[in-house]
Write an enzyme that holds these catalytic residues in place. Structure first.
Site, PDB file in Angstrom:
ATOM      1  N   LEU A  88       0.811  -1.224   0.000  1.00  0.00           N
ATOM      2  CA  LEU A  88       0.000   0.000   0.000  1.00  0.00           C
ATOM      3  C   LEU A  88       0.847   1.279   0.000  1.00  0.00           C
ATOM      4  CD1 LEU A  88      -2.986   0.724  -0.095  1.00  0.00           C
ATOM      5  CD2 LEU A  88      -2.980   0.832   2.400  1.00  0.00           C
ATOM      6  N   TYR A 138      -8.003   3.935  -6.631  1.00  0.00           N
ATOM      7  CA  TYR A 138      -7.112   3.554  -5.534  1.00  0.00           C
ATOM      8  C   TYR A 138      -6.864   2.045  -5.493  1.00  0.00           C
ATOM      9  CZ  TYR A 138      -5.201   3.784  -0.750  1.00  0.00           C
ATOM     10  OH  TYR A 138      -4.407   3.715   0.362  1.00  0.00           O
ATOM     11  N   ILE A 169       1.504   2.887  -3.278  1.00  0.00           N
ATOM     12  CA  ILE A 169       0.480   3.773  -3.834  1.00  0.00           C
ATOM     13  C   ILE A 169       0.445   5.096  -3.073  1.00  0.00           C
ATOM     14  CG2 ILE A 169      -1.961   3.925  -4.482  1.00  0.00           C
ATOM     15  CD1 ILE A 169      -0.316   1.502  -5.638  1.00  0.00           C
ATOM     16  N   GLU A 170       0.591   5.021  -1.763  1.00  0.00           N
ATOM     17  CA  GLU A 170       0.441   6.212  -0.933  1.00  0.00           C
ATOM     18  C   GLU A 170       1.591   7.196  -1.089  1.00  0.00           C
ATOM     19  OE1 GLU A 170      -1.875   7.355   0.998  1.00  0.00           O
ATOM     20  OE2 GLU A 170      -3.294   5.692   0.903  1.00  0.00           O
ATOM     21  N   SER A 171       2.819   6.699  -1.083  1.00  0.00           N
ATOM     22  CA  SER A 171       3.969   7.609  -0.954  1.00  0.00           C
ATOM     23  C   SER A 171       5.191   7.187  -1.756  1.00  0.00           C
ATOM     24  CB  SER A 171       4.381   7.675   0.517  1.00  0.00           C
ATOM     25  OG  SER A 171       4.792   6.380   0.961  1.00  0.00           O
TER      26      SER A 171
END
Length: 509
Positions: A135, A245, A138-140
């Site tokens: 994850l 997302y 995708i986030e950072s």
């Protein structure tokens, strides 16, 4: 096929403090009496705030235990995939985006290689699907220093309010949203809670991005219409960012699952810890800690990005992360070190004032105080704020108190515009009378003119900064007037002005 623009790449920013550490003076001694305790496993002892009623019971999450310790970490992640696959056009679009950017994939993997083992370990302890370890991709892009345009911060991109809900401290000295251990613990707590609410990992992920309240409202809307409440069926109700997302995570999951299908050669990741924790109870300068560990500053900062200032305040809960071999070096070098570990202290600002006045009072250059405390030019420091200052050579070697370290805040505000006057001192003048005449302080007069004493002589020329409030208001009004005229002209020409802004993830609820 038209290539889909990558919608949510975060604005990557490194804190000014990370750059400042390079410029600080080298310190050649530390206090060997400050003992560090080297732990044997990279585990965080962090209190979890999520209420038991909000998290699914053990029966709802089947623990997965990976037993093949010979395989690399990628195999371990693949073996724990447990979220139902999503297959639609959005996934295809994201696969196209990621698979045609091999360099981006490999750079992100390189950054994430420091943290993945720890995340996978924590997921397995909780019986959570292993693809959640992807994850942060995708986030950072696995950058713990990442800051979005909405001010979400860290590897897991916590907003300030959500971070506080999960006990991530945010003060002058540290921001736990960036800390590897603390933010991972909080993120998995949050995901567990969301899964307990929705009983579906896809909806839990949608809520992590969109907010649980938004997903709950979407479910009620679907139920009222007699429609399904799965992610695919409700995606039309979601904003574009949330709609894409899960497809992004699915695309990365597919690439990691079968990299050969996309002509990508993933580097081998050893199935063992990258770092261990070192517990400490004394203040230590960041540069000293890196020097003792024999680590480059960028590597030390990558493992310890939560520290905002050039000193790490010490207490029983303070931990730093180091690669295993370097942790051993740190312990050995510390035992041989002599002298102070930290060269920094704090000063509490009694009244709102300019950096120039504070610097004059403290005996330092304004530029130095401003840089160390990351205070922009022309800003005032408000009363009650805490600023970082070098320790006095005459002062005892004391650490910053836990109370100050925990509650320290730096509050700044924009200063009033001024203009410079030149004043010739008269026979009856003194600094106090001149200060009263121009409504400034004696300390400012001395600072502006590099005066060491309170005496001035007749005929002496002084520089005085006086407020120009009326002029500032005039400039502001004129500026707005010109903008209004411009907008009117643009509107009459049939053109449209558009401002783009990323909303970012809302605090949950």
């Amino acid at each position: 096929m038209k290539r889909l623009r990558h919608q949510t790449r975060p604005l990557i920013a490194f804190t000014a403090s990370a750059l400042l550490f390079w410029a600080l003076p080298n310190i050649s001694h530390a206090d060997s009496s400050s003992l560090a305790v080297l732990s044997n496993a990279p585990e965080a002892s962090i209190n979890r705030n999520t209420s038991p009623s909000a998290i699914s019971s053990p029966a709802e999450i089947t623990p997965f235990v990976y037993t093949n310790q010979e395989a690399d970490l990628w195999e371990r992640i693949r073996a724990g995939y447990a979220i139902p696959d999503l297959s639609n056009k959005l996934v295809d679009n994201q696969l196209t985006w990621y698979s045609t950017r091999t360099d981006y994939i490999l750079r992100t993997v390189q950054r994430g290689s420091r943290y993945l083992y720890h995340v996978v370990e924590e997921l397995e302890k909780r019986g959570m699907p292993s693809e959640l370890a992807l994850l942060p991709f995708i986030e950072s892009a696995f950058n713990p220093q990442a800051i979005s345009t909405a001010k979400a911060s860290g590897m897991w991109q916590f907003m300030a309010a959500t971070g506080k809900d999960f006990n991530l401290k945010q003060n002058m000295f540290k921001d736990d949203r960036r800390g590897v251990l603390d933010s991972t613990d909080a993120a998995l707590n949050y995901l567990e809670r969301l899964y307990g609410m929705f009983g579906d990992w896809q909806l839990a992920l949608a809520a992590y991005n969109w907010g649980e309240g938004s997903v709950q409202r979407a479910i009620k809307k679907q139920q009222a219409l007699g429609l399904p409440v799965d992610f695919d069926s409700m995606s039309a109700l979601m904003p574009v960012e949330t709609r894409n997302y899960l497809p992004k995570l699915q695309a990365v999951k597919n690439i990691i699952g079968h990299p050969e299908q996309f002509n990508i050669a993933l580097p081998k990741l050893e199935n063992q810890p990258y770092f261990v924790t070192v517990e400490k109870t004394r203040d230590i300068d960041v540069r000293v800690a890196a020097q003792l560990a024999e680590l480059p500053m960028d590597e030390f900062t990558a493992l310890n990005p939560q520290f905002n200032r050039p000193v790490i305040t010490g207490n029983s809960n303070t931990k730093i992360l180091l690669p295993t071999d370097n942790a051993t070096l740190f312990k050995e070098n510390l035992s041989k070190w002599q002298g102070p570990l930290s060269s920094w202290s704090t000063y509490t600002v009694a009244k709102t004032e300019k950096i120039e006045s504070l610097a004059h009072k403290l005996g330092h250059k304004p530029e130095f105080i401003r840089e160390v405390n990351m205070i922009p030019a022309s800003m005032l420091v408000k009363a009650g704020s805490t600023i970082l200052v070098p320790k006095s050579e005459k002062a005892p070697d004391q650490d910053i108190s836990p109370e100050i370290a925990d509650k320290a805040q730096l509050v700044i505000e924009k200063g009033i515009a001024t203009r410079q006057l030149h004043y010739r001192v008269g026979k009856k003048d003194n600094l106090n009378s001149i200060a009263q005449r121009y409504k400034v302080s004696v300390a400012d007069l001395k600072n502006w003119n590099n005066l060491k004493r309170d005496n001035v002589s007749a005929g002496q020329n002084l520089q005085i900064q006086v407020p120009v409030l009326a002029k500032s208001r005039h400039v502001t009004v004129a500026s707005h007037s010109r903008q209004a005229h411009r907008n009117k002209a643009v509107a009459s020409s049939g053109k449209t002005l558009v401002a783009n802004a990323r909303s970012g993830r809302k605090p949950h609820g």
